[in-house]
Design a protein around this motif. Structure first.
Motif, mmCIF file in Angstrom:
data_model
loop_
_atom_site.group_PDB
_atom_site.id
_atom_site.type_symbol
_atom_site.label_atom_id
_atom_site.label_comp_id
_atom_site.label_asym_id
_atom_site.label_seq_id
_atom_site.Cartn_x
_atom_site.Cartn_y
_atom_site.Cartn_z
ATOM 1 N N ALA A 384 0.859 -1.197 0.000
ATOM 2 C CA ALA A 384 0.000 0.000 0.000
ATOM 3 C C ALA A 384 0.887 1.234 0.000
ATOM 4 O O ALA A 384 1.738 1.392 0.880
ATOM 5 C CB ALA A 384 -0.905 -0.010 1.232
ATOM 6 N N ILE A 385 0.699 2.097 -0.991
ATOM 7 C CA ILE A 385 1.537 3.291 -1.135
ATOM 8 C C ILE A 385 0.672 4.524 -0.882
ATOM 9 O O ILE A 385 -0.361 4.718 -1.536
ATOM 10 C CB ILE A 385 2.130 3.376 -2.559
ATOM 11 C CG1 ILE A 385 2.875 2.074 -2.892
ATOM 12 C CG2 ILE A 385 3.050 4.584 -2.696
ATOM 13 C CD1 ILE A 385 3.145 1.906 -4.379
ATOM 14 N N GLY A 386 1.057 5.365 0.057
ATOM 15 C CA GLY A 386 0.322 6.606 0.326
ATOM 16 C C GLY A 386 0.376 7.545 -0.863
ATOM 17 O O GLY A 386 1.362 7.573 -1.609
ATOM 18 N N ASN A 387 -0.683 8.342 -1.052
ATOM 19 C CA ASN A 387 -0.766 9.176 -2.261
ATOM 20 C C ASN A 387 -0.282 10.599 -2.040
ATOM 21 O O ASN A 387 -0.630 11.507 -2.792
ATOM 22 C CB ASN A 387 -2.210 9.188 -2.782
ATOM 23 C CG ASN A 387 -3.164 9.911 -1.823
ATOM 24 O OD1 ASN A 387 -2.833 10.138 -0.651
ATOM 25 N ND2 ASN A 387 -4.338 10.261 -2.308
ATOM 26 N N GLY A 388 0.566 10.811 -1.015
ATOM 27 C CA GLY A 388 1.060 12.164 -0.738
ATOM 28 C C GLY A 388 2.324 12.494 -1.513
ATOM 29 O O GLY A 388 2.572 11.965 -2.610
ATOM 30 N N THR A 389 3.150 13.373 -0.926
ATOM 31 C CA THR A 389 4.406 13.794 -1.551
ATOM 32 C C THR A 389 5.277 12.586 -1.885
ATOM 33 O O THR A 389 5.431 11.681 -1.063
ATOM 34 C CB THR A 389 5.173 14.725 -0.585
ATOM 35 O OG1 THR A 389 4.336 15.819 -0.243
ATOM 36 C CG2 THR A 389 6.456 15.234 -1.209
ATOM 37 N N ALA A 390 5.837 12.571 -3.069
ATOM 38 C CA ALA A 390 6.734 11.507 -3.560
ATOM 39 C C ALA A 390 6.008 10.183 -3.805
ATOM 40 O O ALA A 390 6.641 9.130 -3.929
ATOM 41 C CB ALA A 390 7.904 11.281 -2.600
ATOM 42 N N VAL A 414 -2.177 2.226 -4.714
ATOM 43 C CA VAL A 414 -2.030 3.565 -4.124
ATOM 44 C C VAL A 414 -3.255 3.836 -3.262
ATOM 45 O O VAL A 414 -4.396 3.659 -3.701
ATOM 46 C CB VAL A 414 -1.885 4.647 -5.218
ATOM 47 C CG1 VAL A 414 -1.842 6.036 -4.585
ATOM 48 C CG2 VAL A 414 -0.620 4.401 -6.037
ATOM 49 N N VAL A 415 -3.001 4.257 -2.013
ATOM 50 C CA VAL A 415 -4.062 4.436 -1.024
ATOM 51 C C VAL A 415 -4.098 5.894 -0.569
ATOM 52 O O VAL A 415 -3.042 6.513 -0.392
ATOM 53 C CB VAL A 415 -3.793 3.514 0.202
ATOM 54 C CG1 VAL A 415 -4.816 3.761 1.300
ATOM 55 C CG2 VAL A 415 -3.801 2.052 -0.217
ATOM 56 N N SER A 416 -5.303 6.444 -0.386
ATOM 57 C CA SER A 416 -5.417 7.810 0.149
ATOM 58 C C SER A 416 -4.844 7.856 1.565
ATOM 59 O O SER A 416 -5.163 7.023 2.403
ATOM 60 C CB SER A 416 -6.890 8.244 0.195
ATOM 61 O OG SER A 416 -7.017 9.437 0.951
ATOM 62 N N GLU A 417 -3.962 8.834 1.782
ATOM 63 C CA GLU A 417 -3.371 8.942 3.124
ATOM 64 C C GLU A 417 -3.953 10.124 3.911
ATOM 65 O O GLU A 417 -3.407 10.526 4.932
ATOM 66 C CB GLU A 417 -1.855 9.078 3.024
ATOM 67 C CG GLU A 417 -1.380 10.320 2.290
ATOM 68 C CD GLU A 417 0.148 10.433 2.268
ATOM 69 O OE1 GLU A 417 0.646 11.498 2.661
ATOM 70 O OE2 GLU A 417 0.810 9.469 1.863
ATOM 71 N N SER A 418 -5.083 10.667 3.423
ATOM 72 C CA SER A 418 -5.721 11.785 4.130
ATOM 73 C C SER A 418 -6.024 11.385 5.574
ATOM 74 O O SER A 418 -6.621 10.344 5.823
ATOM 75 C CB SER A 418 -7.023 12.188 3.439
ATOM 76 O OG SER A 418 -6.759 12.708 2.172
ATOM 77 N N GLY A 419 -5.599 12.216 6.498
ATOM 78 C CA GLY A 419 -5.884 11.952 7.908
ATOM 79 C C GLY A 419 -4.880 11.050 8.585
ATOM 80 O O GLY A 419 -4.915 10.878 9.810
ATOM 81 N N ALA A 420 -3.942 10.456 7.821
ATOM 82 C CA ALA A 420 -2.973 9.541 8.432
ATOM 83 C C ALA A 420 -2.091 10.278 9.429
ATOM 84 O O ALA A 420 -1.773 9.751 10.506
ATOM 85 C CB ALA A 420 -2.122 8.879 7.352
ATOM 86 N N SER A 421 -1.699 11.509 9.075
ATOM 87 C CA SER A 421 -0.845 12.271 9.993
ATOM 88 C C SER A 421 -1.620 12.681 11.241
ATOM 89 O O SER A 421 -1.080 12.720 12.346
ATOM 90 C CB SER A 421 -0.289 13.515 9.293
ATOM 91 O OG SER A 421 -1.335 14.329 8.813
#
Length: 481
Positions: A384-390, A414-421
Motif C-alpha cells: 500500500a503506497i500513500g498518495n502524498g508527496t513523492a 495507491v491508497v489515500s493517506e488523508s488523515g494519516a498524519s
C-alpha cells in the motif's frame, strides 16, 4: 409536541406514530445509527436517511417553538400582545418570519426614532404621512422644541423621517415580500478588492463575477464567502440597473412605497415622503436583507457541502477490503525518506523501518533490496503506497521491485493517506501503538486502510479524512453531527 410530530410526519410522508416513537428514542439518548439498525420494529422501519431528516427537523422546530414562546412572553410583558399578533406569531413557520414579527417589539438601544418620539415629533410624522397636501416646512414649525434639541424645521423633519423609516422597516409583511423579491430577482455581484489581485490569485474566477442569487451553486457560494473572509473579494446584491445608477429609484423602493400607499402626485409632502422611502431602503433595509439572504445562501451551500462530504465519506468507508493478507505500508517522502510498516494478516505490526531511495540520498538499489527482504521474510502479498508527496516516485520504486523479483507476486495499490498524519499524532494511536514513532504510525495506518478501510478510518475524525469541499469553512457543529 403533537403539532411538531404532525408536521414532520407530513413532510416525510410517514405516520405520526412513527415520528413519536423515534422522538422518544432520540430523547432517551439513542443515536440515529443505533435506531436505524436496532429499533426498526419501534420506528416502523424508518431508514437512516429518513431518521437523519427527522432529527434535523425536530431540532429546528423545537428551536422555533422555544423562540416563539420567548417572543410571546416578551411582547406580553410589554402589554402589547393583541389576539391578531398572537395568531400571526403562532402561525409563523420559519425563524425569519418569527423575527420579522418580533422586530417592532424587540428591546433595542435608544434609536434616533425613539429620541424623536420623546421630542414629540411622532404627530408631525403622522400628519405628513396621512395628509401629504401639507407643506413639510410649514407644518414642522409647530413642533419646534429647543429643550429637546429640535431647534429648527430641519431637525423636526429629520426626526419625523426617522420615525417613519423605523415604522416602514419593521413591517413583517413588507420584509417578507422584499426578501422574496430580492431572492427571485437579485444578482450576486462579486469583485476583487483593489490591490488584492496578486495576493488573491486563487480567487481570480470571481474578480468580476455576476450570477442570479438563487442559482449560485454551493461550491461557488463557499468560495466567494471564503474570498470575502480573507479580505480578497467584496460582493453586493443588485437588481436590474438600479444599483448601477444610484439616482434611479431601486425596485425595492417602489415596493416599499406601494406597500405604504405613498405616491408622488405632486402634493406638498410627496417629495419628502419619497425621500423617506429612499432612506428606508438605502439606510435601513438593503444591508439587513443582503445579510439575511447571504445567510440563506451560506446555509444552503453548507447543507449541500455536508451532504457531499457524507456521501463521499460513506463511499470511502465502504471500500472493498483487501482482507487479511500480509501488507507492506509505505508512507512516501523525499528528504525524510519513505517510512515502511510491515503488517501481518491480523493487522499486527511485525516490522518497520525507513528507506531513502529519493534525493538527496538516492539509495535506489539498497531500498529495493530492503523491501525485497521484508517481502520474503514476512510473505508479503500487498504493498500500500500513500498518495502524498513523492507517491509517484515511490510507486515507480515498487514497480522496479516487482520487475526485479517477479517471484514475490506482489500487488501494489495507491491508497489515500488523508488523515494519516492526524491519526498518527492522536491519543488513540498513542494507546494503540505506544512503541512506534509518529512517522511509522502513518505507514501502519496506510497499510491497514488497504486491509480493512472501515476498521481503520473510523479511528480518525471524519473532517480530517478530507473528502469534502470547503469542509473547514462550514458550520463545524453541523459537520460533526
Amino acid at each position: 409536541m403533537n403539532s411538531i410530530s404532525r408536521r414532520i410526519a407530513d413532510e416525510l410522508g410517514v405516520r405520526e406514530q412513527q415520528v413519536n416513537a423515534t422522538v422518544e428514542l432520540l430523547d432517551e439518548g439513542a443515536t440515529v445509527p443505533f435506531i436505524a439498525r436496532y429499533r426498526k420494529e419501534v420506528t416502523g422501519s424508518l431508514d437512516d436517511s429518513q431518521l437523519r431528516s427527522l432529527e434535523e427537523r425536530l431540532r429546528y422546530l423545537r428551536e422555533l417553538e422555544d423562540r416563539r414562546s420567548t417572543i410571546l412572553n416578551s411582547i406580553e410583558e410589554q402589554g402589547k400582545l393583541t389576539d391578531e399578533l398572537r395568531a400571526s406569531i403562532n402561525d409563523a413557520d420559519t425563524k425569519n418570519r418569527l423575527e420579522d414579527l418580533y422586530l417592532p417589539y424587540k428591546p433595542k438601544r435608544r434609536t434616533k426614532a425613539q429620541i424623536a418620539r420623546e421630542a414629540g415629533l411622532e404627530p408631525l410624522a403622522d400628519a405628513l404621512y396621512e395628509d401629504p397636501t401639507q407643506d413639510p416646512e410649514t407644518t414642522a414649525q409647530g413642533y419646534l422644541n429647543a429643550e429637546a434639541g429640535v431647534d429648527d424645521t430641519k431637525a423636526a423633519l429629520d426626526g419625523a423621517r426617522y420615525i417613519l423609516m423605523e415604522r416602514f422597516a419593521e413591517d413583517a409583511e413588507l420584509l417578507g415580500s422584499l426578501r422574496d423579491f430580492i431572492w427571485q430577482e437579485g444578482q450576486l455581484k462579486v469583485s476583487v478588492i483593489e490591490g488584492k489581485e496578486t495576493e488573491g490569485a486563487k480567487f481570480r474566477d470571481y474578480f468580476d463575477h455576476v450570477e442570479p442569487l438563487k442559482k449560485v451553486p454551493s461550491h461557488r457560494a463557499l468560495a466567494i464567502l471564503r474570498g470575502r473572509n480573507e479580505g480578497i473579494l467584496a460582493y453586493t446584491l443588485v437588481v436590474g440597473d438600479a444599483d448601477e445608477d444610484r439616482r434611479a429609484p431601486h425596485p425595492a423602493e417602489q415596493r416599499i412605497a406601494a406597500h405604504w400607499n405613498i405616491r408622488d402626485n405632486g402634493r406638498a409632502a410627496d417629495k419628502w415622503l419619497s425621500e423617506v422611502v429612499r432612506w428606508t431602503w438605502r439606510v435601513k433595509l438593503s444591508t439587513q436583507i443582503e445579510t439575511d439572504l447571504m445567510a440563506q445562501v451560506r446555509e444552503a451551500a453548507e447543507t449541500e457541502a455536508i451532504n457531499v462530504f457524507a456521501a463521499n465519506l460513506k463511499d470511502l468507508l465502504l471500500l472493498a477490503p483487501a482482507g487479511p493478507r500480509p501488507t507492506l505500508g509505505l508512507d512516501p517522502g523525499l528528504r525524510t525518506g519513505v517510512k515502511v510498516a510491515v503488517i501481518d494478516g491480523t493487522s499486527q505490526v511485525v516490522g518497520h523501518g525507513a528507506i531513502y531511495p529519493h534525493a538527496p540520498k538516492n539509495q535506489w538499489d539498497p531500498s529495493i533490496e530492503q523491501l525485497a527482504k521484508w517481502c520474503r521474510d514476512y510473505k508479503i502479498e500487498l504493498i500500500a503506497i500513500g498518495n502524498g508527496t513523492a507517491s509517484r516516485e515511490t510507486e515507480k520504486l515498487v514497480a522496479d521491485l516487482c520487475k526485479r523479483y517477479p517471484e514475490l507476486k506482489l500487488a501494489r495499490i495507491v491508497v489515500s493517506e488523508s488523515g494519516a498524519s492526524v491519526y498518527s499524532a492522536s491519543e488513540f494511536a498513542s494507546r494503540e501503538l505506544p512503541d512506534l514513532d509518529v512517522t511509522i504510525r502513518g505507514a501502519v495506518s496506510i497499510a491497514r486502510r488497504l486491509q480493512d478501510p472501515l476498521a481503520e478510518l473510523v479511528k480518525i475524525e471524519p473532517k480530517a479524512i478530507g473528502v469534502g469541499q470547503y469542509q473547514h469553512d462550514v458550520n463545524q457543529v453541523r459537520l460533526s453531527r
